[in-house]
Design a protein around this motif. Structure first.
Motif, PDB file in Angstrom:
ATOM      1  N   THR A 217       0.862  -1.177   0.000  1.00  0.00           N
ATOM      2  CA  THR A 217       0.000   0.000   0.000  1.00  0.00           C
ATOM      3  C   THR A 217       0.897   1.226   0.000  1.00  0.00           C
ATOM      4  O   THR A 217       2.127   1.100   0.014  1.00  0.00           O
ATOM      5  CB  THR A 217      -0.926   0.025   1.236  1.00  0.00           C
TER       6      THR A 217
ATOM      7  N   MET B 207       2.526   1.036   3.699  1.00  0.00           N
ATOM      8  CA  MET B 207       3.257  -0.106   4.269  1.00  0.00           C
ATOM      9  C   MET B 207       3.440  -1.208   3.226  1.00  0.00           C
ATOM     10  O   MET B 207       2.815  -1.207   2.174  1.00  0.00           O
ATOM     11  CB  MET B 207       2.499  -0.686   5.450  1.00  0.00           C
TER      12      MET B 207
ATOM     13  N   ALA C 117       3.369  -5.411   3.549  1.00  0.00           N
ATOM     14  CA  ALA C 117       3.090  -6.538   4.445  1.00  0.00           C
ATOM     15  C   ALA C 117       3.551  -7.817   3.760  1.00  0.00           C
ATOM     16  O   ALA C 117       3.218  -8.075   2.610  1.00  0.00           O
ATOM     17  CB  ALA C 117       1.603  -6.619   4.764  1.00  0.00           C
TER      18      ALA C 117
ATOM     19  N   ILE D  81       3.068 -12.194   9.908  1.00  0.00           N
ATOM     20  CA  ILE D  81       2.926 -11.082   8.971  1.00  0.00           C
ATOM     21  C   ILE D  81       3.928 -10.028   9.407  1.00  0.00           C
ATOM     22  O   ILE D  81       3.900  -9.559  10.541  1.00  0.00           O
ATOM     23  CB  ILE D  81       1.496 -10.503   8.977  1.00  0.00           C
TER      24      ILE D  81
ATOM     25  N   ILE E   2       5.285  -6.314   8.896  1.00  0.00           N
ATOM     26  CA  ILE E   2       4.873  -5.016   8.380  1.00  0.00           C
ATOM     27  C   ILE E   2       6.111  -4.125   8.287  1.00  0.00           C
ATOM     28  O   ILE E   2       6.770  -3.856   9.294  1.00  0.00           O
ATOM     29  CB  ILE E   2       3.819  -4.350   9.302  1.00  0.00           C
ATOM     30  N   TYR E   3       6.419  -3.681   7.072  1.00  0.00           N
ATOM     31  CA  TYR E   3       7.563  -2.799   6.824  1.00  0.00           C
ATOM     32  C   TYR E   3       7.067  -1.417   6.428  1.00  0.00           C
ATOM     33  O   TYR E   3       5.923  -1.243   6.004  1.00  0.00           O
ATOM     34  CB  TYR E   3       8.425  -3.352   5.683  1.00  0.00           C
ATOM     35  N   ASP E   4       7.953  -0.430   6.545  1.00  0.00           N
ATOM     36  CA  ASP E   4       7.631   0.910   6.053  1.00  0.00           C
ATOM     37  C   ASP E   4       7.607   0.873   4.522  1.00  0.00           C
ATOM     38  O   ASP E   4       8.020  -0.119   3.915  1.00  0.00           O
ATOM     39  CB  ASP E   4       8.640   1.925   6.596  1.00  0.00           C
TER      40      ASP E   4
ATOM     41  N   ARG F 224       8.378  -2.554  11.010  1.00  0.00           N
ATOM     42  CA  ARG F 224       7.556  -1.824  11.978  1.00  0.00           C
ATOM     43  C   ARG F 224       6.893  -2.743  12.989  1.00  0.00           C
ATOM     44  O   ARG F 224       6.810  -2.430  14.168  1.00  0.00           O
ATOM     45  CB  ARG F 224       6.458  -1.045  11.265  1.00  0.00           C
ATOM     46  N   GLN F 225       6.373  -3.878  12.494  1.00  0.00           N
ATOM     47  CA  GLN F 225       5.582  -4.726  13.378  1.00  0.00           C
ATOM     48  C   GLN F 225       5.636  -6.163  12.874  1.00  0.00           C
ATOM     49  O   GLN F 225       5.705  -6.419  11.674  1.00  0.00           O
ATOM     50  CB  GLN F 225       4.133  -4.232  13.394  1.00  0.00           C
ATOM     51  N   THR F 226       5.570  -7.105  13.813  1.00  0.00           N
ATOM     52  CA  THR F 226       5.454  -8.517  13.492  1.00  0.00           C
ATOM     53  C   THR F 226       4.177  -9.035  14.131  1.00  0.00           C
ATOM     54  O   THR F 226       3.960  -8.848  15.322  1.00  0.00           O
ATOM     55  CB  THR F 226       6.662  -9.308  14.023  1.00  0.00           C
TER      56      THR F 226
END
Length: 101
Positions: free
Chosen positions: A70, A73, A75, A83, A85-87, A94-96
């Motif tokens: 998107t 992000m 994914a 999953i 989540i990268y910038d 950013r998040q796992t």
């Protein structure tokens, strides 16, 4: 020699058939033009494709099975049900999210 006069009236059923064929021809031409217009509108590019980074480094032992991009992000779904989540640049994780089976 042709003995038939040229000014005979056209039979009603023949006149109806001629008008029907003309109408159906016009409808078919209109339908083809409509289909071509819809295809042009549907296949025309509407917005630019997202820019993908050249390379994304995954954590050790992670193998990507799918991804989505998107404008905010990236994914990545991994084989071990996570999953990531990268910038948008693909540089910062950013998040796992762990998916429960």
């Amino acid at each position: 020699m042709n003995d038939a006069p040229d000014d005979l009236p056209e039979p009603a059923n023949l006149r109806f058939l001629r008008r029907l064929v003309t109408l159906l021809t016009a409808v078919m031409i209109g339908g083809v033009l409509l289909i071509v217009a819809l295809l042009v509108m549907r296949l025309a590019p509407t917005e630019a494709a997202p820019i993908l980074p050249d390379r994304i480094t995954l954590p050790d032992g992670a193998t990507a099975t799918g991804f989505t991009v998107t404008d905010r992000m990236i994914a990545i779904v991994t084989e071990d049900s996570r999953i990531l989540i990268y910038d948008p640049t693909g540089q910062t994780l950013r998040q796992t999210i762990q998916i429960e089976n």
